[in-house]
Scaffold this motif. Structure first.
Motif, mmCIF file in Angstrom:
data_model
loop_
_atom_site.group_PDB
_atom_site.id
_atom_site.type_symbol
_atom_site.label_atom_id
_atom_site.label_comp_id
_atom_site.label_asym_id
_atom_site.label_seq_id
_atom_site.Cartn_x
_atom_site.Cartn_y
_atom_site.Cartn_z
ATOM 1 N N ALA A 127 4.423 9.950 9.460
ATOM 2 C CA ALA A 127 4.842 9.666 8.087
ATOM 3 C C ALA A 127 6.363 9.735 8.008
ATOM 4 O O ALA A 127 6.979 10.670 8.514
ATOM 5 C CB ALA A 127 4.217 10.671 7.129
ATOM 6 N N GLY A 128 6.962 8.757 7.372
ATOM 7 C CA GLY A 128 8.405 8.731 7.242
ATOM 8 C C GLY A 128 9.108 8.089 8.414
ATOM 9 O O GLY A 128 10.338 8.153 8.511
ATOM 10 N N LEU A 129 8.408 7.459 9.312
ATOM 11 C CA LEU A 129 9.033 6.794 10.454
ATOM 12 C C LEU A 129 9.793 5.566 9.957
ATOM 13 O O LEU A 129 9.258 4.781 9.167
ATOM 14 C CB LEU A 129 7.964 6.382 11.472
ATOM 15 C CG LEU A 129 8.471 5.961 12.836
ATOM 16 C CD1 LEU A 129 9.071 7.162 13.568
ATOM 17 C CD2 LEU A 129 7.336 5.372 13.664
ATOM 18 N N PRO A 130 11.044 5.392 10.348
ATOM 19 C CA PRO A 130 11.796 4.222 9.869
ATOM 20 C C PRO A 130 11.067 2.927 10.179
ATOM 21 O O PRO A 130 10.371 2.810 11.195
ATOM 22 C CB PRO A 130 13.118 4.330 10.634
ATOM 23 C CG PRO A 130 13.242 5.772 10.989
ATOM 24 C CD PRO A 130 11.851 6.253 11.209
ATOM 25 N N MET A 187 0.859 -1.193 0.000
ATOM 26 C CA MET A 187 0.000 0.000 0.000
ATOM 27 C C MET A 187 0.890 1.236 0.000
ATOM 28 O O MET A 187 1.831 1.313 0.790
ATOM 29 C CB MET A 187 -0.925 -0.019 1.223
ATOM 30 C CG MET A 187 -1.872 1.169 1.281
ATOM 31 S SD MET A 187 -2.942 1.135 2.758
ATOM 32 C CE MET A 187 -3.935 -0.310 2.354
ATOM 33 N N SER A 188 0.560 2.199 -0.826
ATOM 34 C CA SER A 188 1.369 3.409 -0.911
ATOM 35 C C SER A 188 1.133 4.301 0.308
ATOM 36 O O SER A 188 0.170 4.127 1.064
ATOM 37 C CB SER A 188 1.028 4.174 -2.201
ATOM 38 O OG SER A 188 -0.322 4.593 -2.158
ATOM 39 N N SER A 189 2.044 5.293 0.472
ATOM 40 C CA SER A 189 1.912 6.235 1.607
ATOM 41 C C SER A 189 0.630 7.056 1.488
ATOM 42 O O SER A 189 -0.041 7.335 2.497
ATOM 43 C CB SER A 189 3.128 7.164 1.666
ATOM 44 O OG SER A 189 4.314 6.406 1.867
ATOM 45 N N ALA A 190 0.270 7.451 0.282
ATOM 46 C CA ALA A 190 -0.952 8.239 0.090
ATOM 47 C C ALA A 190 -2.191 7.441 0.497
ATOM 48 O O ALA A 190 -3.117 7.963 1.137
ATOM 49 C CB ALA A 190 -1.063 8.689 -1.369
ATOM 50 N N ALA A 191 -2.199 6.142 0.144
ATOM 51 C CA ALA A 191 -3.340 5.302 0.524
ATOM 52 C C ALA A 191 -3.421 5.141 2.027
ATOM 53 O O ALA A 191 -4.503 5.166 2.624
ATOM 54 C CB ALA A 191 -3.231 3.939 -0.162
ATOM 55 N N LYS A 192 -2.253 4.982 2.679
ATOM 56 C CA LYS A 192 -2.250 4.859 4.146
ATOM 57 C C LYS A 192 -2.777 6.135 4.790
ATOM 58 O O LYS A 192 -3.563 6.093 5.752
ATOM 59 C CB LYS A 192 -0.837 4.568 4.631
ATOM 60 C CG LYS A 192 -0.320 3.194 4.232
ATOM 61 C CD LYS A 192 1.100 2.985 4.755
ATOM 62 C CE LYS A 192 1.641 1.599 4.368
ATOM 63 N NZ LYS A 192 3.018 1.408 4.848
ATOM 64 N N VAL A 193 -2.315 7.282 4.271
ATOM 65 C CA VAL A 193 -2.783 8.557 4.821
ATOM 66 C C VAL A 193 -4.295 8.700 4.632
ATOM 67 O O VAL A 193 -5.028 9.119 5.550
ATOM 68 C CB VAL A 193 -2.032 9.730 4.172
ATOM 69 C CG1 VAL A 193 -2.640 11.065 4.601
ATOM 70 C CG2 VAL A 193 -0.561 9.680 4.550
#
Length: 508
Positions: free
Chosen positions: A322-325, A1-7
């Motif tokens: 967002a961007g958390l390792p 799942m992409s970051s945009a979808a997660k957001v």
């Protein structure tokens, strides 16, 4: 799942949660609920009652206020929607009540006595006018009137005792009181022997009368008998006089005995008169009672003052990172979100201090290291040991507890930040925008460098009587170690009922 979808998924979940809270707070129902009937009641005053306020029967919620209107005669007509499962009788009555000392107002509906006729129909107008209970404003007005009287008395005392002349006047009064006390003490001491002599004389007189009066009574009785025998039956007046003299002699003997008993009790300190003359018990009891009344009044005044001044805010918030390792020291993280419950307490707005408490979950959780040693022996007989360290992160919770000082428009906080020592500063740009910076974990407990957090909040909707404050937030977290961008939101509201419970806790 992409970051945009997660957001997008996270924002959708937040919107669903906010919608659920709004539906529960506004008491919005879908579909057809219970059968309800309309009831109208006339009140002289419904101050503090709003549309959609709760209607309760015996403390159980059974409906709500649908409309409030003002009649031409100056009274208020309240229309109620009440469940149809409770019968109403002809003597039913409604009154405005408070839910707790500082809680919201609601309608308490008394369905009436069982012997009265039952009212039928979908629309009912109660014959009994509604009543309004005493509010905290009435108590405050009475306390204010008492305070005005006390202030007037203190001003009078200040006018009399103020300055050099007032101090001199007080000294003269104290000196005069001391002199009078010494004179009274000297007078009592000087006349103590006289009082004792008087009591002894009274006792001697009573003893003498005790022996003399019986002889005198006997003589009078003999004279009466003699006169009675001489004069005969036809002299009725003489017989009456003789009988009266006989009764008088008996009364004199009884009076002598009573006088002797009374003087003995007075001298020994018994009875009301004896205690007033020889005992200080009445004075001690009066002093104790006045002290207890003064202590109770002061305690009530302090409690009401603390409850009035205190403010207590509760809140809930959630942030997406967002961007958390994806891992920390080779161990996968537990999630990308952080939820927290907050409590902000201001004991006294006149002072600049406040307290902030927060409980939150940790995306990385609590780290547990497991060390395993494996020893192997080769065919030549040599042994070798291999050490393996396995790290695992479990769900963990972080506690924050800070004391703060308000230095408008800035606020400074010191204490625990995510279970480690640190400090923070808040800048309130206006009543909607606030910027916060925090730094903690200077001992490298969790990361190699100190943990820094910078974010801002924007109030989307201010708090109203039936809905909480709604805000959104965004910022940057831990830029010196594992940089992550955060955005989220939450709710805050002022809880007066919990504030009342905390009002009894002494706070200096």
């Amino acid at each position: 799942m992409s970051s945009a979808a997660k957001v997008g998924a996270f924002v959708l979940v937040i919107l669903v949660i906010l919608g659920f809270f709004i539906l529960k707070i506004q008491d919005i129902q879908f579909g057809r609920g219970k059968e309800a009937r309309t009831i109208t009641v006339d009140f002289d005053n419904v101050a503090g009652l709003d549309a959609k306020s709760t209607v309760r029967i015996a403390g159980v919620r059974k409906g709500s206020v649908s409309k409030i209107e003002v009649l031409p005669n100056g009274k208020a007509r309240v229309t109620l929607k009440v469940d149809d499962d409770v019968p109403l009788h002809a003597n039913a009555v409604a009154h405005v009540a408070n839910l707790g000392l500082l809680g919201e107002k609601y309608i308490e509906l008394d369905p009436g006595t069982q012997t009265a006729p039952v009212i039928q129909g979908e629309t009912i107008a109660l014959k009994q006018p509604g009543a309004t209970t005493k509010s905290i404003d009435d108590v405050t007005n009475q306390v204010s009137a008492i305070a005005t009287d006390v202030k007037a008395i203190t001003e009078s005392l200040r006018a009399v005792t103020g300055g050099t002349s007032g101090q001199q006047r007080l000294n003269e009064i104290v000196e005069n009181t001391r002199q009078i006390t010494e004179q009274v003490r000297a007078l009592i001491a000087a006349n103590q022997s006289n009082m004792n002599a008087t009591m002894a004389n009274a006792r001697a007189v009573s003893d003498e009368l005790r022996t003399t009066i019986p002889r005198l009574a006997e003589s009078i009785e003999k004279v009466a008998n003699s006169l009675g025998g001489t004069i005969g039956e036809n002299r009725q007046d003489v017989r009456v006089i003789a009988e009266n003299l006989r009764k008088l002699s008996g009364d004199l003997k009884t009076t002598t005995d009573n006088l002797d008993s009374i003087t003995g009790q007075v001298r020994s300190g018994e009875g009301t008169v004896g205690k007033l003359l020889y005992s200080s018990e009445a004075h001690d009891r009066l002093t104790t009672a006045l002290t207890a009344v003064e202590s109770g009044v002061n305690e009530l005044k302090n409690t009401l003052s603390r409850v009035t001044r205190m403010t207590l805010d509760l809140g809930m918030k959630a942030d997406y990172y967002a961007g958390l390792p994806k891992s920390a020291n080779g161990v996968a993280k537990l999630g990308n979100s952080r939820a927290a419950v907050t409590l902000n307490l201001v004991p006294n707005p006149e002072r600049n201090r406040f307290y902030h408490v927060e409980l939150a979950d940790d995306p990385y959780g609590k780290r547990n290291d497991k060390t395993t040693e494996l020893t192997t022996i080769d065919p030549t007989g040599h042994s070798s040991t291999t050490t393996t360290i396995e790290s695992r992160f479990e769900r963990g919770y972080l506690v924050s507890a800070q004391a703060g000082w308000s230095l408008q428009p800035f606020s400074v906080r010191l204490g625990l930040f995510d279970s480690t020592g640190g400090a923070g500063i808040d800048w309130r740009f206006n009543d909607r925008i606030r910027v916060t910076g925090e730094a903690f974990d200077f001992g490298s407990r969790r990361d190699n460098n100190a943990h820094v957090r910078l974010y801002g909040e924007y109030v989307v909707r201010r708090e109203k009587p039936r809905t909480p404050l709604i805000f959104v937030s965004s910022g940057i977290d831990n830029p010196l170690n594992k940089t992550a961008f955060t955005f989220g939101g939450g709710l805050r509201w002022r809880d007066d009922d919990l504030k009342y419970l905390l009002g009894s806790i002494p706070i200096k």
